[in-house]
Structure formats: structure tokens, C-alpha cells
Design a protein around this motif. Structure first.
Motif, PDB file in Angstrom:
ATOM      1  N   THR A   1     -11.905 -66.272  52.270  1.00 41.45           N
ATOM      2  CA  THR A   1     -12.923 -66.078  53.551  1.00 41.45           C
ATOM      3  C   THR A   1     -12.916 -66.417  54.983  1.00 41.45           C
ATOM      4  OG1 THR A   1     -14.335 -67.532  52.966  1.00 41.45           O
ATOM      5  CG2 THR A   1     -14.480 -66.355  51.977  1.00 41.45           C
ATOM      6  N   ASN A   2     -11.939 -67.251  55.414  1.00 42.01           N
ATOM      7  CA  ASN A   2     -11.649 -68.381  56.515  1.00 42.01           C
ATOM      8  C   ASN A   2     -10.862 -66.967  57.119  1.00 42.01           C
ATOM      9  OD1 ASN A   2     -13.910 -70.484  56.097  1.00 42.01           O
ATOM     10  ND2 ASN A   2     -12.338 -71.261  55.100  1.00 42.01           N
ATOM     11  N   LEU A   3      -9.723 -67.143  56.196  1.00 42.29           N
ATOM     12  CA  LEU A   3      -9.067 -66.538  56.974  1.00 42.29           C
ATOM     13  C   LEU A   3      -8.513 -65.266  57.116  1.00 42.29           C
ATOM     14  CD1 LEU A   3      -5.431 -65.868  57.014  1.00 42.29           C
ATOM     15  CD2 LEU A   3      -5.075 -65.956  54.050  1.00 42.29           C
ATOM     16  N   LEU A   4     -10.184 -64.269  56.217  1.00 45.28           N
ATOM     17  CA  LEU A   4     -10.702 -63.092  56.329  1.00 45.28           C
ATOM     18  C   LEU A   4     -11.420 -62.784  57.807  1.00 45.28           C
ATOM     19  CD1 LEU A   4     -10.666 -59.473  55.298  1.00 45.28           C
ATOM     20  CD2 LEU A   4     -12.704 -60.530  54.534  1.00 45.28           C
ATOM     21  N   ARG A   5     -11.972 -63.625  57.924  1.00 52.23           N
ATOM     22  CA  ARG A   5     -12.793 -63.654  59.831  1.00 52.23           C
ATOM     23  C   ARG A   5     -11.934 -64.547  60.481  1.00 52.23           C
ATOM     24  NH1 ARG A   5     -12.035 -67.353  63.526  1.00 52.23           N
ATOM     25  NH2 ARG A   5     -11.582 -69.282  62.102  1.00 52.23           N
ATOM     26  N   TRP A   6     -10.652 -64.935  60.399  1.00 51.37           N
ATOM     27  CA  TRP A   6     -10.082 -65.268  61.869  1.00 51.37           C
ATOM     28  C   TRP A   6      -8.846 -63.443  61.741  1.00 51.37           C
ATOM     29  CZ3 TRP A   6      -4.625 -64.068  60.873  1.00 51.37           C
ATOM     30  CH2 TRP A   6      -3.525 -64.972  61.258  1.00 51.37           C
ATOM     31  N   ALA A   7      -8.606 -63.271  60.831  1.00 54.78           N
ATOM     32  CA  ALA A   7      -8.138 -61.685  60.656  1.00 54.78           C
ATOM     33  C   ALA A   7      -8.908 -60.150  61.202  1.00 54.78           C
ATOM     34  CB  ALA A   7      -7.683 -61.217  59.305  1.00 54.78           C
ATOM     35  N   LYS A   8     -10.065 -60.258  60.955  1.00 49.92           N
ATOM     36  CA  LYS A   8     -10.427 -59.400  60.794  1.00 49.92           C
ATOM     37  C   LYS A   8     -10.919 -60.080  63.144  1.00 49.92           C
ATOM     38  CE  LYS A   8     -13.452 -57.997  57.191  1.00 49.92           C
ATOM     39  NZ  LYS A   8     -15.012 -58.572  56.551  1.00 49.92           N
ATOM     40  N   GLN A   9     -11.192 -60.893  63.686  1.00 50.47           N
ATOM     41  CA  GLN A   9     -11.412 -61.952  64.742  1.00 50.47           C
ATOM     42  C   GLN A   9      -9.984 -60.754  65.624  1.00 50.47           C
ATOM     43  OE1 GLN A   9     -11.998 -65.527  65.346  1.00 50.47           O
ATOM     44  NE2 GLN A   9     -11.691 -65.633  67.707  1.00 50.47           N
ATOM     45  N   ILE A  10      -8.771 -61.457  65.176  1.00 50.64           N
ATOM     46  CA  ILE A  10      -7.568 -60.652  65.652  1.00 50.64           C
ATOM     47  C   ILE A  10      -7.267 -59.522  65.872  1.00 50.64           C
ATOM     48  CG2 ILE A  10      -5.191 -60.924  66.013  1.00 50.64           C
ATOM     49  CD1 ILE A  10      -5.965 -63.613  66.165  1.00 50.64           C
ATOM     50  N   ASP A  11      -8.098 -58.684  64.816  1.00 55.02           N
ATOM     51  CA  ASP A  11      -7.422 -57.301  64.424  1.00 55.02           C
ATOM     52  C   ASP A  11      -8.641 -56.313  65.295  1.00 55.02           C
ATOM     53  OD1 ASP A  11      -6.182 -55.170  63.103  1.00 55.02           O
ATOM     54  OD2 ASP A  11      -8.836 -54.118  62.513  1.00 55.02           O
ATOM     55  N   ALA A  12      -9.432 -57.007  66.205  1.00 57.26           N
ATOM     56  CA  ALA A  12     -10.219 -56.649  67.039  1.00 57.26           C
ATOM     57  C   ALA A  12     -10.256 -56.522  68.592  1.00 57.26           C
ATOM     58  CB  ALA A  12     -11.597 -56.941  66.394  1.00 57.26           C
ATOM     59  N   ARG A  13      -9.442 -57.308  68.981  1.00 59.53           N
ATOM     60  CA  ARG A  13      -8.390 -57.443  70.278  1.00 59.53           C
ATOM     61  C   ARG A  13      -7.423 -56.257  70.574  1.00 59.53           C
ATOM     62  NH1 ARG A  13      -8.197 -62.996  72.028  1.00 59.53           N
ATOM     63  NH2 ARG A  13      -6.551 -62.002  73.802  1.00 59.53           N
ATOM     64  N   GLU A  14      -7.871 -55.845  71.563  1.00 58.95           N
ATOM     65  CA  GLU A  14      -7.449 -54.565  72.434  1.00 58.95           C
ATOM     66  C   GLU A  14      -6.286 -54.319  72.560  1.00 58.95           C
ATOM     67  OE1 GLU A  14      -9.383 -53.035  76.065  1.00 58.95           O
ATOM     68  OE2 GLU A  14     -11.062 -53.426  74.789  1.00 58.95           O
ATOM     69  N   ALA A  15      -5.227 -55.222  72.637  1.00 52.88           N
ATOM     70  CA  ALA A  15      -4.068 -55.587  72.726  1.00 52.88           C
ATOM     71  C   ALA A  15      -3.374 -55.238  71.402  1.00 52.88           C
ATOM     72  CB  ALA A  15      -3.550 -57.000  73.415  1.00 52.88           C
ATOM     73  N   VAL A  16      -3.779 -55.729  70.346  1.00 50.40           N
ATOM     74  CA  VAL A  16      -3.257 -55.876  68.753  1.00 50.40           C
ATOM     75  C   VAL A  16      -4.059 -54.210  68.532  1.00 50.40           C
ATOM     76  CG1 VAL A  16      -3.506 -56.587  66.446  1.00 50.40           C
ATOM     77  CG2 VAL A  16      -4.059 -57.945  68.702  1.00 50.40           C
ATOM     78  N   GLN A  17      -4.387 -54.382  69.118  1.00 50.00           N
ATOM     79  CA  GLN A  17      -5.014 -52.775  68.673  1.00 50.00           C
ATOM     80  C   GLN A  17      -3.487 -51.841  69.241  1.00 50.00           C
ATOM     81  OE1 GLN A  17      -6.911 -50.836  66.157  1.00 50.00           O
ATOM     82  NE2 GLN A  17      -7.578 -53.024  65.622  1.00 50.00           N
ATOM     83  N   ARG A  18      -3.416 -51.720  70.024  1.00 50.89           N
ATOM     84  CA  ARG A  18      -2.307 -51.600  70.343  1.00 50.89           C
ATOM     85  C   ARG A  18      -0.760 -51.640  70.368  1.00 50.89           C
ATOM     86  NH1 ARG A  18      -5.071 -52.343  75.590  1.00 50.89           N
ATOM     87  NH2 ARG A  18      -3.455 -54.302  75.904  1.00 50.89           N
ATOM     88  N   GLY A  19      -0.955 -52.111  70.407  1.00 48.35           N
ATOM     89  CA  GLY A  19       0.296 -52.712  70.232  1.00 48.35           C
ATOM     90  C   GLY A  19       0.670 -53.367  68.190  1.00 48.35           C
ATOM     91  N   LYS A  20      -0.369 -52.716  67.413  1.00 49.05           N
ATOM     92  CA  LYS A  20       0.663 -51.939  66.194  1.00 49.05           C
ATOM     93  C   LYS A  20       0.387 -50.400  65.709  1.00 49.05           C
ATOM     94  CE  LYS A  20      -4.158 -52.086  64.100  1.00 49.05           C
ATOM     95  NZ  LYS A  20      -5.587 -52.257  63.555  1.00 49.05           N
ATOM     96  N   MET A  21      -0.182 -49.939  67.122  1.00 52.42           N
ATOM     97  CA  MET A  21       0.902 -48.054  66.866  1.00 52.42           C
ATOM     98  C   MET A  21       2.106 -47.763  67.368  1.00 52.42           C
ATOM     99  SD  MET A  21      -3.022 -47.017  68.985  1.00 52.42           S
ATOM    100  CE  MET A  21      -1.976 -45.388  69.051  1.00 52.42           C
TER     101      MET A  21
END
Length: 290
Positions: free
Chosen positions: A237-257
């Protein structure tokens, strides 16, 4: 391969047709197989990569730097089709003699600087721009430790578990059990680390988060090997919370594309030469509608 009584020979020899998803590009020798000139864009940073976890680490970092105002991090990103063996082209091998993505050329230096291995690229960029790496000498070693933890641990997830669970031509219980056990131990390491911390190293978002998220964040978000249920990732659960938090960052959304050539067309930006490409050149915008 199905012979349970296999006895290794005294001297191993290569059988090119060994099977598996990557059998046509794996080989036991190094060096270029053909001449190929790489494109060069207008920006200081020239990235040759693919949106696998190791490639995503670097494009996320570059997008985070740009979002933070570091204009010197502007970059051109060109796709390297590893399934077609483009990583064995002469120009690519000149940047990375290990023939793995990602590979970076920094043309802002004289002479230009080559950097290969995703962790080395993250560290190079962090130090170059003095960003996403703690400057406090009491905190920097923690970040470095987690960065190198990821570099040393991910082969068990990718080359070990991922290969035998998803890519091997036949499935065997022993290697799958062996690597699943280790991957779950690693997920537990991260879950415990994040029990009382917002980010991997504490309250500061760093290159350690970027590196670990690209592999382990993708795993718990169900993006790797279709193995989320098998590994019971929702229990971390802690890891999943962190993963979702990072995934929500706009730069991360762009970077993974960036350099992505599969999945939903609107999530693919196969070549990146300008920030406007995210609005104008994703695959859903450049391919004719059917």
C-alpha cells in the motif's frame, strides 16, 4: 530446452535459434553490426532511446528539469528500435559500447560528452543542473544508495522475473518462483521504506524516485509483464501510494510518452524535438484517421 536432465557442456557455444522474444537480437559478442548514422537535432541534449523503464527514467528527468526552468535541458529524442537491432548501429555503439538504451550526447560541452547507462545519465544531469539530488552531504549518500539499489536490483525484475514469466518460450516453475520471490522481497523493501516517507529518500523528490518509479512504480501500477495480480501488488500500500503520486506529475506524464511506439496512439510521441510535439505530434494527431 525441455530436457530436465540437461548437463552444461564444459565449454558453452552459442545457438542462435534459442527461442524467446529477444532471440533474434541477443548475441554473445559486442560491437557494431552495421553502419548507421544517427540523427542530430538542434538542442544541447541528444537522446537515443526507447520508452522502456530504463529509457523512461531519462525522459522523465529531462522533462522534470524543463518544468523546473532549466532551459539548458532542452533535448531531441530519437527512437531506437531495439527489436530491429538498431542499438548495434555504428553511431549508437560509439555512444554506448554496451549497445543498450538509453544513450545521451551532451553537445553543450566541448568536446561533446557521451553518457550511457540510465543511472549514470540521471546522475550526470542532476549534477550538471544541480537539481533533484540533495546538496546536503548528510542526505546525498542516501539518494545515491537508492539510485544504485535500483540499478542493481532491476535486473532481477526485468531480466529475471520478466524474462521467465513473460518472454521465455516455455514456462518453468523453478525460475519463475525464484525470481517472483526476489521481486516480492524488493517490493517489500520499498514498501517498508515508504511507510513513513513521502518519497524514497524522505521529503525531497529526487533522481532515486525517478529511477525506481520507472521500474517498480510501473510494476505496482500494472504496467509491466501483466503480472500485477500474480505478484499481489495491491498489498504494497505504501509503494502504491507513492507510485500513483509520481505518476500524477505532469512531467512524468510527458516523459513516459517520449520514444513510445506502442499502446494508445495518444500516448505515443515517437520522436521529440520540441515541447509543442506533445500537443501536435502524438501518433493520434499525425496518423490519418480511419
Amino acid at each position: 530446452m525441455t530436457d530436465a536432465t540437461y548437463v552444461p557442456p564444459k565449454v558453452w557455444t552459442w545457438e542462435a535459434g534459442s527461442g524467446g522474444k529477444f532471440a533474434n537480437i541477443n548475441r554473445p559478442v559486442a560491437g557494431a553490426t552495421h553502419d548507421k548514422t544517427l540523427p542530430v537535432g538542434k538542442h544541447p541534449m541528444q537522446l537515443h532511446s526507447l520508452a522502456t523503464p530504463n529509457g523512461v527514467k531519462v525522459t522523465v528527468m529531462l522533462e522534470e528539469l524543463l518544468a523546473a526552468g532549466f532551459t539548458g535541458a532542452e533535448y531531441d529524442a530519437y527512437i531506437v528500435n531495439i527489436m530491429e537491432g538498431e542499438q548495434f548501429g555504428s553511431d549508437f555503439v560509439a555512444i554506448n559500447p554496451n549497445s543498450k538504451i538509453p544513450a545521451l550526447m551532451d553537445n553543450s560541452t566541448n568536446p561533446p560528452t557521451r553518457v550511457f547507462e540510465s543511472g549514470a545519465i540521471l546522475l550526470y544531469l542532476a549534477e550538471k543542473f544541480n537539481a533533484f539530488l540533495p546538496s546536503d552531504p548528510a542526505k546525498k549518500p542516501e539518494c545515491m544508495s537508492w539510485l544504485f539499489w535500483q540499478m542493481g536490483s532491476a535486473p532481477m525484475l526485468g531480466g529475471g522475473f520478466g524474462h521467465f514469466y513473460a518472454y521465455a518460450p516455455e514456462k518453468y516453475q523453478y525460475p519463475i518462483d525464484r525470481y517472483a520471490m526476489e521481486v516480492k522481497r524488493q517490493l517489500d523493501v520499498l514498501n517498508l521504506q515508504l511507510a513513513d516517507k513521502e518519497y524514497i529518500c524522505g521529503d525531497e523528490y529526487t533522481i532515486a524516485d525517478m529511477a525506481i518509479w520507472a521500474w517498480y512504480g510501473a510494476m505496482v501500477l500494472g504496467k509491466l509483464y501483466e503480472a500485477a495480480e500474480f505478484l499481489d501488488v495491491t498489498s504494497y500500500t505504501n509503494l502504491l501510494r507513492w507510485a500513483k503520486q509520481i505518476d500524477a506529475r505532469e512531467a512524468v506524464q510527458r516523459g513516459k510518452m517520449v520514444n513510445r511506439s506502442w499502446g494508445a496512439p495518444e500516448g505515443q510521441l515517437r520522436q521529440r524535438n520540441d515541447a509543442s510535439d506533445f500537443q501536435n505530434k502524438t501518433q493520434d494527431k499525425i496518423e490519418p484517421s480511419e
